[in-house]
Motif scaffolding. Structure first.
Motif, PDB file in Angstrom:
ATOM      1  N   MET A 115       0.852  -1.219   0.000  1.00  0.00           N
ATOM      2  CA  MET A 115       0.000   0.000   0.000  1.00  0.00           C
ATOM      3  C   MET A 115       0.877   1.254   0.000  1.00  0.00           C
ATOM      4  O   MET A 115       1.733   1.433   0.861  1.00  0.00           O
ATOM      5  CB  MET A 115      -0.899  -0.013   1.258  1.00  0.00           C
ATOM      6  CG  MET A 115      -1.813   1.204   1.391  1.00  0.00           C
ATOM      7  SD  MET A 115      -3.088   1.312   0.101  1.00  0.00           S
ATOM      8  CE  MET A 115      -4.254   0.058   0.677  1.00  0.00           C
ATOM      9  N   ARG A 116       0.652   2.125  -0.997  1.00  0.00           N
ATOM     10  CA  ARG A 116       1.456   3.343  -1.068  1.00  0.00           C
ATOM     11  C   ARG A 116       0.897   4.410  -0.110  1.00  0.00           C
ATOM     12  O   ARG A 116      -0.270   4.360   0.273  1.00  0.00           O
ATOM     13  CB  ARG A 116       1.463   3.907  -2.491  1.00  0.00           C
ATOM     14  CG  ARG A 116       1.854   2.866  -3.524  1.00  0.00           C
ATOM     15  CD  ARG A 116       1.857   3.455  -4.914  1.00  0.00           C
ATOM     16  NE  ARG A 116       3.028   4.309  -5.115  1.00  0.00           N
ATOM     17  CZ  ARG A 116       3.266   4.994  -6.228  1.00  0.00           C
ATOM     18  NH1 ARG A 116       2.408   4.935  -7.233  1.00  0.00           N
ATOM     19  NH2 ARG A 116       4.347   5.735  -6.352  1.00  0.00           N
ATOM     20  N   ALA A 117       1.738   5.382   0.208  1.00  0.00           N
ATOM     21  CA  ALA A 117       1.285   6.471   1.088  1.00  0.00           C
ATOM     22  C   ALA A 117       0.064   7.153   0.484  1.00  0.00           C
ATOM     23  O   ALA A 117      -0.039   7.306  -0.739  1.00  0.00           O
ATOM     24  CB  ALA A 117       2.423   7.486   1.271  1.00  0.00           C
ATOM     25  N   HIS A 118      -0.873   7.545   1.335  1.00  0.00           N
ATOM     26  CA  HIS A 118      -2.129   8.194   0.934  1.00  0.00           C
ATOM     27  C   HIS A 118      -2.959   7.324   0.016  1.00  0.00           C
ATOM     28  O   HIS A 118      -3.732   7.836  -0.805  1.00  0.00           O
ATOM     29  CB  HIS A 118      -1.880   9.553   0.253  1.00  0.00           C
ATOM     30  CG  HIS A 118      -0.969  10.426   1.031  1.00  0.00           C
ATOM     31  ND1 HIS A 118       0.333  10.674   0.645  1.00  0.00           N
ATOM     32  CD2 HIS A 118      -1.146  11.062   2.200  1.00  0.00           C
ATOM     33  CE1 HIS A 118       0.903  11.462   1.535  1.00  0.00           C
ATOM     34  NE2 HIS A 118       0.036  11.708   2.496  1.00  0.00           N
ATOM     35  N   GLY A 119      -2.776   5.989   0.104  1.00  0.00           N
ATOM     36  CA  GLY A 119      -3.611   5.088  -0.682  1.00  0.00           C
ATOM     37  C   GLY A 119      -3.432   5.182  -2.185  1.00  0.00           C
ATOM     38  O   GLY A 119      -4.319   4.830  -2.953  1.00  0.00           O
ATOM     39  N   ARG A 120      -2.257   5.645  -2.627  1.00  0.00           N
ATOM     40  CA  ARG A 120      -2.035   5.776  -4.070  1.00  0.00           C
ATOM     41  C   ARG A 120      -1.994   4.421  -4.759  1.00  0.00           C
ATOM     42  O   ARG A 120      -1.442   3.457  -4.220  1.00  0.00           O
ATOM     43  CB  ARG A 120      -0.685   6.450  -4.309  1.00  0.00           C
ATOM     44  CG  ARG A 120      -0.816   7.883  -4.709  1.00  0.00           C
ATOM     45  CD  ARG A 120       0.342   8.330  -5.567  1.00  0.00           C
ATOM     46  NE  ARG A 120       1.624   8.337  -4.859  1.00  0.00           N
ATOM     47  CZ  ARG A 120       2.789   8.412  -5.503  1.00  0.00           C
ATOM     48  NH1 ARG A 120       2.827   8.437  -6.835  1.00  0.00           N
ATOM     49  NH2 ARG A 120       3.905   8.424  -4.822  1.00  0.00           N
ATOM     50  N   GLN A 121      -2.536   4.356  -5.966  1.00  0.00           N
ATOM     51  CA  GLN A 121      -2.395   3.176  -6.815  1.00  0.00           C
ATOM     52  C   GLN A 121      -1.010   3.195  -7.450  1.00  0.00           C
ATOM     53  O   GLN A 121      -0.362   4.245  -7.535  1.00  0.00           O
ATOM     54  CB  GLN A 121      -3.450   3.194  -7.940  1.00  0.00           C
ATOM     55  CG  GLN A 121      -4.878   3.200  -7.438  1.00  0.00           C
ATOM     56  CD  GLN A 121      -5.195   1.984  -6.595  1.00  0.00           C
ATOM     57  OE1 GLN A 121      -4.853   0.859  -6.972  1.00  0.00           O
ATOM     58  NE2 GLN A 121      -5.793   2.201  -5.424  1.00  0.00           N
ATOM     59  N   ALA A 122      -0.596   2.038  -7.963  1.00  0.00           N
ATOM     60  CA  ALA A 122       0.721   1.916  -8.597  1.00  0.00           C
ATOM     61  C   ALA A 122       0.886   2.883  -9.763  1.00  0.00           C
ATOM     62  O   ALA A 122       1.983   3.377 -10.013  1.00  0.00           O
ATOM     63  CB  ALA A 122       0.935   0.472  -9.080  1.00  0.00           C
ATOM     64  N   ASP A 123      -0.209   3.145 -10.468  1.00  0.00           N
ATOM     65  CA  ASP A 123      -0.101   3.974 -11.677  1.00  0.00           C
ATOM     66  C   ASP A 123      -0.601   5.402 -11.450  1.00  0.00           C
ATOM     67  O   ASP A 123      -0.942   6.100 -12.397  1.00  0.00           O
ATOM     68  CB  ASP A 123      -0.864   3.325 -12.824  1.00  0.00           C
ATOM     69  CG  ASP A 123      -2.355   3.253 -12.531  1.00  0.00           C
ATOM     70  OD1 ASP A 123      -2.764   3.548 -11.368  1.00  0.00           O
ATOM     71  OD2 ASP A 123      -3.110   2.896 -13.447  1.00  0.00           O
ATOM     72  N   GLN A 124      -0.619   5.805 -10.185  1.00  0.00           N
ATOM     73  CA  GLN A 124      -1.159   7.121  -9.860  1.00  0.00           C
ATOM     74  C   GLN A 124      -0.040   8.113  -9.524  1.00  0.00           C
ATOM     75  O   GLN A 124       0.931   7.763  -8.842  1.00  0.00           O
ATOM     76  CB  GLN A 124      -2.071   6.958  -8.628  1.00  0.00           C
ATOM     77  CG  GLN A 124      -3.240   7.921  -8.590  1.00  0.00           C
ATOM     78  CD  GLN A 124      -4.119   7.664  -7.371  1.00  0.00           C
ATOM     79  OE1 GLN A 124      -4.137   6.540  -6.837  1.00  0.00           O
ATOM     80  NE2 GLN A 124      -4.832   8.678  -6.946  1.00  0.00           N
ATOM     81  N   LEU A 125      -0.194   9.349 -10.004  1.00  0.00           N
ATOM     82  CA  LEU A 125       0.740  10.418  -9.647  1.00  0.00           C
ATOM     83  C   LEU A 125       0.428  10.916  -8.228  1.00  0.00           C
ATOM     84  O   LEU A 125      -0.689  10.750  -7.738  1.00  0.00           O
ATOM     85  CB  LEU A 125       0.571  11.600 -10.606  1.00  0.00           C
ATOM     86  CG  LEU A 125       0.910  11.365 -12.074  1.00  0.00           C
ATOM     87  CD1 LEU A 125       0.401  12.533 -12.915  1.00  0.00           C
ATOM     88  CD2 LEU A 125       2.426  11.212 -12.259  1.00  0.00           C
ATOM     89  N   ARG A 126       1.415  11.571  -7.614  1.00  0.00           N
ATOM     90  CA  ARG A 126       1.122  12.304  -6.388  1.00  0.00           C
ATOM     91  C   ARG A 126       0.261  13.527  -6.739  1.00  0.00           C
ATOM     92  O   ARG A 126       0.160  13.885  -7.922  1.00  0.00           O
ATOM     93  CB  ARG A 126       2.441  12.768  -5.742  1.00  0.00           C
ATOM     94  CG  ARG A 126       3.216  11.601  -5.134  1.00  0.00           C
ATOM     95  CD  ARG A 126       4.532  12.065  -4.562  1.00  0.00           C
ATOM     96  NE  ARG A 126       5.513  12.284  -5.640  1.00  0.00           N
ATOM     97  CZ  ARG A 126       6.752  12.705  -5.442  1.00  0.00           C
ATOM     98  NH1 ARG A 126       7.184  12.966  -4.217  1.00  0.00           N
ATOM     99  NH2 ARG A 126       7.570  12.855  -6.448  1.00  0.00           N
ATOM    100  N   PRO A 127      -0.335  14.223  -5.761  1.00  0.00           N
ATOM    101  CA  PRO A 127      -1.057  15.453  -6.081  1.00  0.00           C
ATOM    102  C   PRO A 127      -0.117  16.434  -6.789  1.00  0.00           C
ATOM    103  O   PRO A 127       0.999  16.676  -6.308  1.00  0.00           O
ATOM    104  CB  PRO A 127      -1.479  15.989  -4.708  1.00  0.00           C
ATOM    105  CG  PRO A 127      -1.455  14.801  -3.805  1.00  0.00           C
ATOM    106  CD  PRO A 127      -0.405  13.881  -4.335  1.00  0.00           C
ATOM    107  N   ILE A 128      -0.535  16.922  -7.933  1.00  0.00           N
ATOM    108  CA  ILE A 128       0.310  17.793  -8.772  1.00  0.00           C
ATOM    109  C   ILE A 128      -0.245  19.204  -8.734  1.00  0.00           C
ATOM    110  O   ILE A 128      -1.459  19.403  -8.816  1.00  0.00           O
ATOM    111  CB  ILE A 128       0.268  17.316 -10.247  1.00  0.00           C
ATOM    112  CG1 ILE A 128       0.720  15.854 -10.374  1.00  0.00           C
ATOM    113  CG2 ILE A 128       1.107  18.240 -11.140  1.00  0.00           C
ATOM    114  CD1 ILE A 128       2.138  15.580  -9.966  1.00  0.00           C
ATOM    115  N   SER A 129       0.652  20.176  -8.601  1.00  0.00           N
ATOM    116  CA  SER A 129       0.204  21.562  -8.696  1.00  0.00           C
ATOM    117  C   SER A 129       1.253  22.355  -9.458  1.00  0.00           C
ATOM    118  O   SER A 129       2.456  22.202  -9.244  1.00  0.00           O
ATOM    119  CB  SER A 129      -0.011  22.113  -7.282  1.00  0.00           C
ATOM    120  OG  SER A 129       0.375  23.450  -7.178  1.00  0.00           O
TER     121      SER A 129
END
Lengths: 239, 239, 239, 239, 239, 239
Positions: D1-15
């Protein structure tokens, strides 16, 4: 008894390979026994700014040693960010020796940079460098003559160099590393083929030495350099 | 048509001379055509302070180029007082490639420094360096095994490296300087003998390129590295 | 005719002021005519790490020149961030000369650093530096003897230095800046009071010179150094 | 399980905040999760001397990290007096990526310098830098178009970058610091919005990896970069 | 009780020797008790490139200290390869003080570089430097007037400097090293002969101090600087 | 009329954000109008070697400016390989100011390094740095108190800083870049919350100024710093 049964007045096996480099205008791979130096001459058809407009050329040298050219590894000067005092002292010597060999007026506004890089070291790297550098310089000059850039040959004298030292009371020619480490006095001679002085550096490593001892070293050097000059001529096809 | 009638998937003439250096614990003079690199391995029986007491070893690399290894002379890094970004990038690549080849736990508290010095350059100096450095490293490790310092061989894989590029639309193996200068895309591969990836660096010099083009470069590299690995084994007397 | 009617074998007016500095363990303000150098000796009761535990001492030197010591201003080395090759060559010479004068075993694990700073320059700064440095070193050693740190005097010979050169065909002693600039050959001698050789550096600025010419320079130097040694003794109150 | 429930193919929050800087011609404050980088573009209406008179422009990048951008403080590069190899490697990568995005002929004799300064680091600083730098560069170009300095838009492709890695056997997109520290293989991709390759750097941190694993990383990167490109367009008001 | 029975408002013995240097266009050897500084002024009849073509001149300063000017030896900045922050702070102060003294428009496109080199230090080296530098500058300007290079005198005010401090609760003028080491507050004043402010630097070494205490220091400085200005005039033969 | 209708004795809009950094033990993002500085405090639970074993702590500061924090881009100090004199002067000032605020005995053998990095500059970067650095330092100290590392609070006074200057004959508080550029006199004050002096730096940019003018600047600074101290307390939740 010297290594390989050498006599006191005998050079190590000498080899000079001109044209070693594919790219440089002049080059020579020089071996004094296990001391191996690659000398290249690079021509730049302009001079440093402080010399511009005077119709004179410039010859200068840089010296370097691969980190593992020696028994134990030395730090890489490029990584440390500066050249040691020893490196600077040697490259200044090589530059002066070559400038003494050449008429800078006749060279015209051309710079020649000699690089002497020690691939393997076993004593006498500065004297091997001067001896090989002369060959590389000659080749570069020859190229300028062939291209017609130079009308008149600016070389005014041959130069070669050798070290001598007093080891256990005996004067020896062309010291290897082991001999150099135990020498009580140590001198480097840059002479012309006829034995005239271009540069002398003599140092008492232990007790001071006498003018007579110095004269013995000088006599050895004159003999050695006459032979080195012959090797240079042969390598350059001048015989 | 490539120089010397080379096919697209053909290496330049390769030569690997282990034991070239009189002083180093391991060494290899490597030639990829006119690109010549001296690789030496120097053993230090201690590790950097940040690694002390962990029972692990360290392998690192330094890279340099003689000033006149190239068509026109480059300033000497030691004289300028710093290494270029290119030099640092290359030596970091070589170090990573070699550390991937070796089990640092099994090496124990020993440091091995690899020096890769380019004597002559004609494209592909970093890939020739990796390929030769592996041989020098192997020799140094072998010495530690023979001395009994190491009980178990820490080498876990062979590594070699080659460049590939797209030149006028065609994928070519092992670019020389002329090809490299006109390549639209350019990639360096460090692979194991069985074609596994240790390191990849690919760059579009002009237009971006596709995954298919990249796959073609990768296939060429796998073929080339299988042959380079065979050269390494032969040079090390492992056949 | 030389400036101030000097004869060929005559020194410039010489002055040696020991104890010039309020803080240093030894010091000497030396004047060779208009060349003025402040030499200080600083004692550190430990040795560099590479020498630790061997019971031997170390003597080393640093050399500097105030930016406006010369006719036109030179850039400050501290501001440029590096010492020139000339500076390094000179400080290495001074250090070697002083180490030849002293028995490092008898000195014990003590370091002495000599600083030679040129306040005003008019030729011969390195020879004035060696001559003054010996006085500063002597004073520092004397202090260690008086304190009882040293039981036995480690000084084994006096040293002084002078330059000689061939100017318009004539051999001259102790060149000033104007003479030095027009010399065809130029040599620096570091000798003992009895004329033994500690260090020789000779250079052909123009045409190579002969062994006879060199002998003439050497003879001038022996005469000059005998007198410099007398000045040193007088300054140190040894007569 | 990645931090903040990220999926394997998901970016971190981008701004992406364009125009963050009051002074620069283009700027973007980019956040990939807790990795924050300020990218500025500075226009100089001339080119380096080696490029003068050829009618072509130049784009280059510099990279830095505030000393306490990281978990523990790093020495300040300005205080140490040199940039690390890592810094140089990253800034060379950013510069190449941006030059691939732009037609230097169309830019004319104008230089654009991109500064990427990491304010806070949590993995992926180089990929965040490339992604933000493109936005800053775009803004600077837009300014030149608006002023009429440029007639034709020199941007030929969008570029963005992301890291991927194999962590505990699984291919993950956009690694944070914790993931990056435990990755067995690690690759940085600079791609165009349509998934063409601008630059690839892949490294086996532990065991070598296969072409299939590499293909998985590449597929993740293509998906991630398509989304990053969309963020760039939105930030620039191009939708 | 201060050393040598000095009163709180008394300067140390002051000596200013203009014309100390044989080569410089202006010079002054300044002594504030045992603090001795050689100040030289070097004229360059051009200005730095950023000032060219504006008809204005430039005055700047460099500061250095001989390694053994102090109680214990400091490393030589030229050998370490950089100037300390303290050195840079001091030389910037001296430069600002002198530029405040001179109308750069009237100086025309001429640069004057002041070198302040501390030969011996006993506290107050920066204030002695400013005081002596003004004399050296004056002399250089006078030379330009005499040569006719300058028609109008660009000096608009005299400047001199002195330190003051609070030692054991008492405000003292012109601190020596021992006093400076135990001062709770410490201020350097650069004032005109009439007590106007050119530069103030005040620092609480221990507890913060009040505006009243500061006023006391300022009053002491005004008295001291009136006397220093008188010494300057006398030294320059202006009475 | 000042920008935004500011009165002569009015600060720019001030903002202090403690805890800005995810990683640092203390931090503050400070804004004085358009001047923005990130201050971080990093704790190291040991002291420099020269201070070891004395039971006292150390506080020091480093200062930097992003290359494009200013109107036109400045060269990156890390790329040039050295910090400017201005940078060193400022970081020394910040360090002294903070050390005056803290009882180093009570801190114990702990080092705190404050980094002040200017993200955007519009005049007064050093005074904003001191003001923000105090907040970051306070936060770091508070952390040590909470952890129990410190029993007693070592902070002995609040400190804040502001610049004042004489612009067109009028004394103004907290100069912005435009005002600073045209100021005839310029002073930076580091004061305690009760107006005691920690550090003063005053400089006549043009004509010397009088003690009365200085007193006016000082009065403005006292008023401004009383308000800055209130902002600090509010930011730290001390009201």
């Amino acid at each position: 008894m010297r290594a390989h049964g050498r006599q006191a007045d005998q050079l190590r096996p000498i080899s000079l390979e001109p044209g070693f480099s594919k790219h440089a205008e002049g080059s020579c791979f020089v071996r004094f026994g296990d001391t191996h130096v690659l000398c290249t001459a690079s021509i730049d058809e302009k001079v440093p700014s402080w010399l511009r407009g005077q119709g004179r050329g410039w010859v200068t040298a840089e010296y370097g040693m691969l980190p593992r050219a020696t028994h134990s590894r030395n730090d890489r000067e490029a990584a440390k960010g500066k050249q040691t005092g020893r490196t600077q002292e040697i490259q200044r010597l090589i530059g002066r020796a070559l400038r003494a060999a050449i008429d800078l007026e006749k060279l015209g506004e051309v710079s020649i940079k000699i690089d002497c890089d020690v691939i393997q070291a076993d004593g006498g790297t500065r004297t091997a460098s001067v001896t090989g550098a002369y060959v590389a310089l000659y080749q570069a000059i020859e190229g300028l003559m062939n291209k017609g850039t130079l009308k008149e040959n600016p070389i005014r004298t041959e130069v070669a160099a050798v070290s001598c030292g007093i080891v256990k009371g005996e004067a020896l020619l062309d010291l290897d590393y082991t001999e150099d480490s135990s020498a009580g006095a140590d001198a480097n001679f840059v002479l012309t083929g006829t034995g005239q002085i271009v540069e002398i550096q003599g140092t008492a490593e232990g007790a001071p030495f006498s003018a007579e001892e110095f004269a013995n070293l000088f006599a050895l050097a004159q003999g050695g350099i006459a032979r080195l000059t012959a090797y240079q001529r042969t390598a350059l096809g001048l015989f």
